[in-house]
Design an enzyme around this catalytic site. Structure first.
Site, PDB file in Angstrom:
ATOM      1  N   ARG A  39       0.824  -1.229   0.000  1.00 57.74           N
ATOM      2  CA  ARG A  39       0.000   0.000   0.000  1.00 57.74           C
ATOM      3  C   ARG A  39       0.852   1.270   0.000  1.00 57.74           C
ATOM      4  O   ARG A  39       0.451   2.285   0.576  1.00 57.74           O
ATOM      5  CB  ARG A  39      -0.969   0.054   1.190  1.00 57.74           C
ATOM      6  CG  ARG A  39      -2.140  -0.897   1.068  1.00 57.74           C
ATOM      7  CD  ARG A  39      -3.173  -0.337   0.095  1.00 57.74           C
ATOM      8  NE  ARG A  39      -4.078  -1.383  -0.352  1.00 57.74           N
ATOM      9  CZ  ARG A  39      -5.171  -1.757   0.293  1.00 57.74           C
ATOM     10  NH1 ARG A  39      -5.532  -1.171   1.398  1.00 57.74           N
ATOM     11  NH2 ARG A  39      -5.920  -2.705  -0.197  1.00 57.74           N
ATOM     12  N   ARG A  89      -3.647   6.237   0.531  1.00 55.82           N
ATOM     13  CA  ARG A  89      -4.266   7.480   1.024  1.00 55.82           C
ATOM     14  C   ARG A  89      -3.457   8.227   2.072  1.00 55.82           C
ATOM     15  O   ARG A  89      -3.806   9.345   2.435  1.00 55.82           O
ATOM     16  CB  ARG A  89      -5.664   7.157   1.601  1.00 55.82           C
ATOM     17  CG  ARG A  89      -6.683   6.863   0.514  1.00 55.82           C
ATOM     18  CD  ARG A  89      -7.914   6.199   1.102  1.00 55.82           C
ATOM     19  NE  ARG A  89      -7.565   4.872   1.613  1.00 55.82           N
ATOM     20  CZ  ARG A  89      -8.430   4.031   2.173  1.00 55.82           C
ATOM     21  NH1 ARG A  89      -9.682   4.385   2.336  1.00 55.82           N
ATOM     22  NH2 ARG A  89      -8.037   2.846   2.590  1.00 55.82           N
ATOM     23  N   ARG A 133      -6.910  10.700  -6.571  1.00 58.13           N
ATOM     24  CA  ARG A 133      -8.002   9.735  -6.483  1.00 58.13           C
ATOM     25  C   ARG A 133      -9.365  10.408  -6.377  1.00 58.13           C
ATOM     26  O   ARG A 133     -10.379   9.817  -6.763  1.00 58.13           O
ATOM     27  CB  ARG A 133      -7.792   8.831  -5.245  1.00 58.13           C
ATOM     28  CG  ARG A 133      -6.944   7.617  -5.473  1.00 58.13           C
ATOM     29  CD  ARG A 133      -7.746   6.462  -6.106  1.00 58.13           C
ATOM     30  NE  ARG A 133      -8.847   6.027  -5.256  1.00 58.13           N
ATOM     31  CZ  ARG A 133     -10.112   6.245  -5.504  1.00 58.13           C
ATOM     32  NH1 ARG A 133     -10.487   6.868  -6.572  1.00 58.13           N
ATOM     33  NH2 ARG A 133     -11.053   5.835  -4.693  1.00 58.13           N
ATOM     34  N   ASP A 181      -6.130  -3.425  -8.067  1.00 57.18           N
ATOM     35  CA  ASP A 181      -6.741  -4.098  -6.919  1.00 57.18           C
ATOM     36  C   ASP A 181      -6.925  -5.571  -7.223  1.00 57.18           C
ATOM     37  O   ASP A 181      -7.040  -5.968  -8.387  1.00 57.18           O
ATOM     38  CB  ASP A 181      -8.089  -3.472  -6.570  1.00 57.18           C
ATOM     39  CG  ASP A 181      -8.483  -3.826  -5.144  1.00 57.18           C
ATOM     40  OD1 ASP A 181      -7.972  -3.196  -4.207  1.00 57.18           O
ATOM     41  OD2 ASP A 181      -9.272  -4.772  -4.964  1.00 57.18           O
ATOM     42  N   TYR A 184     -14.079 -13.053  -0.826  1.00 57.40           N
ATOM     43  CA  TYR A 184     -14.796 -11.836  -1.234  1.00 57.40           C
ATOM     44  C   TYR A 184     -16.020 -12.163  -2.077  1.00 57.40           C
ATOM     45  O   TYR A 184     -17.079 -11.545  -1.934  1.00 57.40           O
ATOM     46  CB  TYR A 184     -13.875 -10.890  -2.020  1.00 57.40           C
ATOM     47  CG  TYR A 184     -12.991 -10.079  -1.104  1.00 57.40           C
ATOM     48  CD1 TYR A 184     -13.516  -9.054  -0.320  1.00 57.40           C
ATOM     49  CD2 TYR A 184     -11.626 -10.333  -1.009  1.00 57.40           C
ATOM     50  CE1 TYR A 184     -12.718  -8.319   0.534  1.00 57.40           C
ATOM     51  CE2 TYR A 184     -10.814  -9.600  -0.157  1.00 57.40           C
ATOM     52  CZ  TYR A 184     -11.363  -8.604   0.614  1.00 57.40           C
ATOM     53  OH  TYR A 184     -10.575  -7.879   1.468  1.00 57.40           O
TER      54      TYR A 184
HETATM   55  O1  CP3 Z   1       0.277   0.364  -3.196  1.00 57.08           O
HETATM   56  C1  CP3 Z   1      -0.110  -0.808  -3.371  1.00 57.08           C
HETATM   57  O2  CP3 Z   1       0.065  -1.727  -2.526  1.00 57.08           O
HETATM   58  C2  CP3 Z   1      -0.686  -1.188  -4.717  1.00 57.08           C
HETATM   59  C3  CP3 Z   1      -2.087  -1.150  -4.834  1.00 57.08           C
HETATM   60  C4  CP3 Z   1      -2.995  -2.136  -4.115  1.00 57.08           C
HETATM   61  C5  CP3 Z   1      -4.325  -1.787  -3.781  1.00 57.08           C
HETATM   62  N1  CP3 Z   1      -4.967  -2.894  -3.342  1.00 57.08           N
HETATM   63  C6  CP3 Z   1      -4.915  -0.439  -3.937  1.00 57.08           C
HETATM   64  C7  CP3 Z   1      -6.044  -0.071  -3.069  1.00 57.08           C
HETATM   65  C8  CP3 Z   1      -2.834  -3.476  -3.783  1.00 57.08           C
HETATM   66  C9  CP3 Z   1      -1.586  -4.346  -3.883  1.00 57.08           C
HETATM   67  C10 CP3 Z   1      -4.097  -3.948  -3.302  1.00 57.08           C
HETATM   68  C11 CP3 Z   1      -4.331  -5.348  -2.923  1.00 57.08           C
HETATM   69  C12 CP3 Z   1      -5.560  -5.684  -2.186  1.00 57.08           C
HETATM   70  N2  CP3 Z   1      -6.828  -5.210  -2.376  1.00 57.08           N
HETATM   71  C13 CP3 Z   1      -5.608  -6.673  -1.180  1.00 57.08           C
HETATM   72  C14 CP3 Z   1      -4.454  -7.519  -0.732  1.00 57.08           C
HETATM   73  C15 CP3 Z   1      -3.592  -6.806   0.232  1.00 57.08           C
HETATM   74  C16 CP3 Z   1      -4.186  -6.672   1.599  1.00 57.08           C
HETATM   75  O3  CP3 Z   1      -4.511  -5.547   1.985  1.00 57.08           O
HETATM   76  O4  CP3 Z   1      -4.312  -7.707   2.268  1.00 57.08           O
HETATM   77  C17 CP3 Z   1      -6.938  -6.734  -0.721  1.00 57.08           C
HETATM   78  C18 CP3 Z   1      -7.467  -7.634   0.365  1.00 57.08           C
HETATM   79  C19 CP3 Z   1      -7.700  -5.805  -1.503  1.00 57.08           C
HETATM   80  C20 CP3 Z   1      -9.152  -5.550  -1.439  1.00 57.08           C
HETATM   81  C21 CP3 Z   1      -9.424  -4.161  -1.028  1.00 57.08           C
HETATM   82  N3  CP3 Z   1      -9.203  -3.054  -1.815  1.00 57.08           N
HETATM   83  C22 CP3 Z   1      -9.946  -3.699   0.203  1.00 57.08           C
HETATM   84  C23 CP3 Z   1     -10.316  -4.584   1.373  1.00 57.08           C
HETATM   85  C24 CP3 Z   1     -10.025  -2.307   0.129  1.00 57.08           C
HETATM   86  C25 CP3 Z   1     -10.590  -1.343   1.149  1.00 57.08           C
HETATM   87  C26 CP3 Z   1      -9.651  -1.183   2.285  1.00 57.08           C
HETATM   88  C27 CP3 Z   1      -9.242   0.249   2.465  1.00 57.08           C
HETATM   89  O5  CP3 Z   1      -8.045   0.481   2.734  1.00 57.08           O
HETATM   90  O6  CP3 Z   1     -10.096   1.128   2.353  1.00 57.08           O
HETATM   91  C28 CP3 Z   1      -9.521  -1.917  -1.136  1.00 57.08           C
HETATM   92  C29 CP3 Z   1      -9.385  -0.536  -1.643  1.00 57.08           C
HETATM   93  C30 CP3 Z   1      -8.038  -0.085  -2.049  1.00 57.08           C
HETATM   94  N4  CP3 Z   1      -7.197  -0.784  -2.857  1.00 57.08           N
HETATM   95  C31 CP3 Z   1      -7.421   1.142  -1.712  1.00 57.08           C
HETATM   96  C32 CP3 Z   1      -6.183   1.158  -2.351  1.00 57.08           C
HETATM   97  C33 CP3 Z   1      -5.156   2.260  -2.343  1.00 57.08           C
HETATM   98  C34 CP3 Z   1      -8.029   2.240  -0.827  1.00 57.08           C
HETATM   99  C35 CP3 Z   1      -9.228   2.848  -1.440  1.00 57.08           C
HETATM  100  C36 CP3 Z   1      -9.016   4.116  -2.260  1.00 57.08           C
HETATM  101  O7  CP3 Z   1      -7.930   4.416  -2.760  1.00 57.08           O
HETATM  102  O8  CP3 Z   1     -10.011   4.832  -2.438  1.00 57.08           O
END
Ligand code: CP3
Length: 367
Positions: free
Chosen positions: A37, A41, A50, A86, A164
């Site tokens: 991540r 944010r 974003r 994602d 999911y």
């Molecule tokens: O910087 C990075 O790591 C690359 C981008 C990345 C994202 N998601 C962007 C993202 C990566 C590698 C992921 C993987 C991901 N997505 C996982 C596996 C890693 C982990 O956290 O265990 C999972 C389970 C997801 C599913 C997912 N996507 C969830 C549960 C959420 C909401 C959680 C939150 O933080 O709000 C997301 C949204 C998401 N994916 C965001 C980002 C930067 C935040 C939302 C946004 O940018 O508006």
């Protein structure tokens, strides 16, 4: 068929291969570092970019994915970039609707309820077409990185994606998905197989598009025990490594190091060390020395500082990092957090983490 959609590209030469060297088990002069991540944010510029677009619309806009991927690299000396995307783009490619609800997370209006619902999944997923936008983002980012650091592609592992698709979003217990494992083992295997096939083509496509390493996120491993992991997760995780390597060879593409990150999967570490991956990612609940013992000498370890340790004052972060590197050792090691960065983290503290990894590991290598 897979590669027809992906054009040949002349990428700029790589200037910092420390991350790749560590992943392959070669000697490095410092410990490479990146953060899960890291495009997120906690960065004001991320929030600004974003803000104008819905989450999955952002994922479908290669120029924006590229910009978001590059943002953390302008601030910090990370040794790798990870493409902004994602894991849930795969359920979408299989025909499921997924919404990212601000402040809440992913939500599926029509999750899978019964094995017969598998018939609703698209059977004709054409990965190079349906996930083209990810490949385009990777190719563009590889160019824009100008060889600064390698680019990591990623996927969710089958079990994590299954949770999911059945839970319809996050869950504390995963009881709906786990009900499938006990009540519909055959249906579960069918779904896991469908996901595995798409994931293999997806990862090969990412390498064809320019990804230089691949990480497989089994984020929900902690909900399985050893036996269930061996039945419902490990075989597919293995299959992915095996098939990806085989297909890269068939397509005359260079092999790339593969990372498996099974969060909270202590019970699975020995199994994972023999699952075909060059790197095993670790969450913060495992002691580095114990992990080294369990995993042996043939894999690189990645991790595993508690992300919340970044809330501590900067000098304290330095101490924690020093202790972590002393325990892992400076070789066959990639520093990272034990899970992703949180939105309320201070970018300066992330910078302090990166600096501390570089300076302490260089110092230790000199001694
Ligand atoms: O910087 C990075 O790591 C690359 C981008 C990345 C994202 N998601 C962007 C993202 C990566 C590698 C992921 C993987 C991901 N997505 C996982 C596996 C890693 C982990 O956290 O265990 C999972 C389970 C997801 C599913 C997912 N996507 C969830 C549960 C959420 C909401 C959680 C939150 O933080 O709000 C997301 C949204 C998401 N994916 C965001 C980002 C930067 C935040 C939302 C946004 O940018 O508006």
């Amino acid at each position: 068929i897979l590669l027809n959609h992906i054009l040949p590209r002349n990428f700029p030469p790589l200037k910092n291969s420390t991350f790749l060297k560590a992943a392959w088990g070669e000697v490095t002069d410092h410990v490479p570092v990146w953060c899960m991540r890291q495009a997120g944010r906690y960065l004001p510029e991320f929030r600004e970019t974003r803000a104008s677009q819905e989450f999955f619309q952002t994922c479908k806009t290669p120029e924006v994915c590229c910009e978001l991927t590059l943002q953390p690299l302008r601030r910090f000396q990370f040794d790798a970039a990870i493409i902004f995307s994602d894991i849930l783009v795969i359920p979408q490619a299989l025909g499921m609707e997924v919404n990212m609800v601000p402040e809440k997370g992913p939500s599926f209006p029509e999750p899978l309820k019964l094995p017969k619902d598998l018939l609703k999944l698209r059977k004709d997923v054409d990965v190079p077409v349906d996930l083209r936008y990810v490949f385009q983002a990777i190719t563009l980012t590889r160019h824009k990185l100008e060889g600064k650091v390698p680019l990591i592609g990623f996927t969710g592992a089958p079990w994590t994606l299954m949770t999911y698709m059945i839970e319809g979003g996050g869950s504390k217990t995963m009881s709906k998905a786990k009900r499938w494992l006990y009540q519909y083992p055959e249906g579960s295997h069918k779904l896991l197989k469908i996901l595995t096939d798409v994931i293999v083509d997806y990862l090969v496509g990412q390498v064809a598009a320019g990804a230089q390493a691949l990480q497989v996120f089994e984020s929900h491993a902690g909900h399985l025990g050893r036996e269930q992991f061996r039945e419902f997760a490990l075989p597919y995780i293995r299959q992915i490594a095996l098939q990806v390597k085989k297909k890269l060879k068939e397509f005359s593409l260079d092999q790339v190091p593969m990372i498996v990150f099974a969060k909270d999967g202590h019970y699975a570490l020995e199994d994972l060390s023999e699952s075909g991956y060059e790197v095993v990612g670790l969450d913060w609940t495992i002691q580095p020395k114990v992990a080294r013992e369990k995993l042996g000498k043939n894999v690189t370890l990645q991790g595993n500082m508690d992300p919340c340790a970044l809330y501590a004052p900067k000098d304290k972060i330095g101490e924690t990092v020093k202790k972590m590197i002393e325990e892992f050792g400076t070789q066959r090691y990639i520093a990272n957090l034990g899970h992703g960065l949180y939105p309320d983290m201070d970018p300066e503290h992330v910078g302090a983490f990166v600096e501390a990894v570089h300076s302490h590991s260089r110092q230790m290598n000199k001694n």
